[in-house]
Design a protein around this motif. Sequence first.
Motif, PDB file in Angstrom:
ATOM      1  N   ARG A 345       1.932   7.838   2.084  1.00 18.02           N
ATOM      2  CA  ARG A 345       2.493   6.704   1.348  1.00 18.02           C
ATOM      3  C   ARG A 345       3.836   6.310   1.950  1.00 18.02           C
ATOM      4  O   ARG A 345       4.678   7.155   2.213  1.00 18.02           O
ATOM      5  CB  ARG A 345       2.702   7.035  -0.140  1.00 18.02           C
ATOM      6  N   ARG A 346       4.020   5.017   2.168  1.00 17.89           N
ATOM      7  CA  ARG A 346       5.296   4.487   2.618  1.00 17.89           C
ATOM      8  C   ARG A 346       6.219   4.256   1.420  1.00 17.89           C
ATOM      9  O   ARG A 346       5.769   4.183   0.280  1.00 17.89           O
ATOM     10  CB  ARG A 346       5.095   3.172   3.377  1.00 17.89           C
ATOM     11  N   PHE A 347       7.499   4.084   1.712  1.00 22.04           N
ATOM     12  CA  PHE A 347       8.505   3.852   0.668  1.00 22.04           C
ATOM     13  C   PHE A 347       8.510   2.362   0.324  1.00 22.04           C
ATOM     14  O   PHE A 347       9.450   1.638   0.602  1.00 22.04           O
ATOM     15  CB  PHE A 347       9.863   4.327   1.185  1.00 22.04           C
ATOM     16  N   ARG A 348       7.437   1.897  -0.315  1.00 21.40           N
ATOM     17  CA  ARG A 348       7.284   0.462  -0.583  1.00 21.40           C
ATOM     18  C   ARG A 348       8.174  -0.020  -1.718  1.00 21.40           C
ATOM     19  O   ARG A 348       8.463  -1.211  -1.820  1.00 21.40           O
ATOM     20  CB  ARG A 348       5.821   0.142  -0.896  1.00 21.40           C
ATOM     21  N   ALA A 349       8.600   0.879  -2.577  1.00 22.94           N
ATOM     22  CA  ALA A 349       9.385   0.456  -3.734  1.00 22.94           C
ATOM     23  C   ALA A 349      10.744  -0.109  -3.330  1.00 22.94           C
ATOM     24  O   ALA A 349      11.316  -0.927  -4.055  1.00 22.94           O
ATOM     25  CB  ALA A 349       9.577   1.636  -4.692  1.00 22.94           C
ATOM     26  N   LEU A 350      11.275   0.301  -2.178  1.00 27.53           N
ATOM     27  CA  LEU A 350      12.633  -0.112  -1.810  1.00 27.53           C
ATOM     28  C   LEU A 350      12.731  -1.624  -1.648  1.00 27.53           C
ATOM     29  O   LEU A 350      13.687  -2.256  -2.110  1.00 27.53           O
ATOM     30  CB  LEU A 350      13.078   0.604  -0.535  1.00 27.53           C
ATOM     31  N   LYS A 351      11.730  -2.231  -0.992  1.00 30.36           N
ATOM     32  CA  LYS A 351      11.820  -3.679  -0.779  1.00 30.36           C
ATOM     33  C   LYS A 351      11.703  -4.442  -2.091  1.00 30.36           C
ATOM     34  O   LYS A 351      12.307  -5.512  -2.259  1.00 30.36           O
ATOM     35  CB  LYS A 351      10.770  -4.143   0.225  1.00 30.36           C
TER      36      LYS A 351
END
Length: 472
Positions: A345-351
Amino acid sequence: MDWEEFRRWSEKAADWGADYRASLRDRPVRAQTAPGEIAAHIADFPPESGEPMEDIFKDFEDILVPGMTHWQHPRFFAYFPANAAPVSVVAEYLVSAIAAQCMLWQTSPSATELETKVVDWLRQALGLPDSFTGVIQDSASTATLAAVLVMREKALDWQGNKQGLTANKTVRIYCTDQVHTSIDRAIWISGIGADNLVRIPSIGPNSAMDAQALAAAIERDRAAGLLPAGVIACVGGTSIGGCDDVAAVVDVAHAHGLYVHVDAAWAGSAMICPEFRTLWQGVEQADSIVFNPHKWLGAQFDCSVQFIREPESLVRTLAIHPEFLRTHGHDGITNYSEWSVPLGRRFRALKLWFLLRYHGLEGLRTMIRNHVTWSQNLAKRLAAEPDFEIVTEPFLSLFSFDHKAPAGVDQESHTQRLVAAINNDGRIYLTQTRVAGRLVIRFQAGQFETTAEDIDVAFATIVEIARSLPTT
């Protein structure tokens, strides 16, 4: 590459990105290259020795950029957008630099806990009840696959993963012909099979699922010894914006014990505007919902949010617990890899965090409202022009139209020539679709930086090129 070189090239890349985005209106929207033209300039064999960054970057600019279709172009009116608001791009720089694999809470607590918070921000923004929780998936395709797997497992009393499908009754899933092709793929990959995806007739101006026909199909399948499992409802279909009556679909499905997944991949973003929520009335009773912030909210691709009423069912369907994935000593933590098909899983929440904080909901609402208004106005302007017809009225910012062929000219050939000529011109980019078998031209406004002036360019381009086409 040492860290000073990394700094220098990162600065150059950021400068290039800013210049690129500022220059988009001067570029043709769609790539103007012929098939194979780019590949002809790329070496056939990998290099044995490293090459200077200057050479690599120059080839990127000279060879690859001319072959790119510019999805961030403000006159990209073809497919639903894959928006990347500048603030979202900045967040992605940071994600790439940190390069974390966020599969478990312990592998990056900030990623997990921020995801929980920003997904709940979006739940509130869309007006959904707090009975929903959610997870960020890569795309609506993955979210829909996860939902179909849950439908399958619940219907099979959680034996499908263990026994396989051949040991059980044949599972049936229901939808209309307005759904995205990702639903077909989910049916394939889940092992349910295309023959068991039952297409319910659509009716009315919104091409909505016929609820009575749905009930009849479920009862017919049960009587035949088949196993109805779930319904996939559509809010804002890709072709013309087909929209099911979610409340009616849920009433029928739940009366028969079926799971309901709502695909609002594109249109879901518009629900941050309260005035549009009548389009998915009844959604609060669905079992899961998907929408893509990377389509219309400005979050850089990929970023799809799935809301779930009972996350325990999703985890029961997808979770595997080898020892090396266990977090001992912390009961009750969330590991989002158990909510997704991929482990990584990528850190998608940051964007999303950057985007929502920088623009605020009101800034995003203004953008969506503008797109809807501008698209509706364009449809009215085209309808007032000789020989133009609005085939499907605007659904939010999406509509379809056609131009009457000259006498003696085949209508479908004329329509195809028109859309090709528009796209070859380069000022705007459109695509075609079919409505009741008829080839028509599809328009949607949704790019983050589109202005009213860009819509004026679209109108002028369409009318000018339609009038310039050969009459024979």
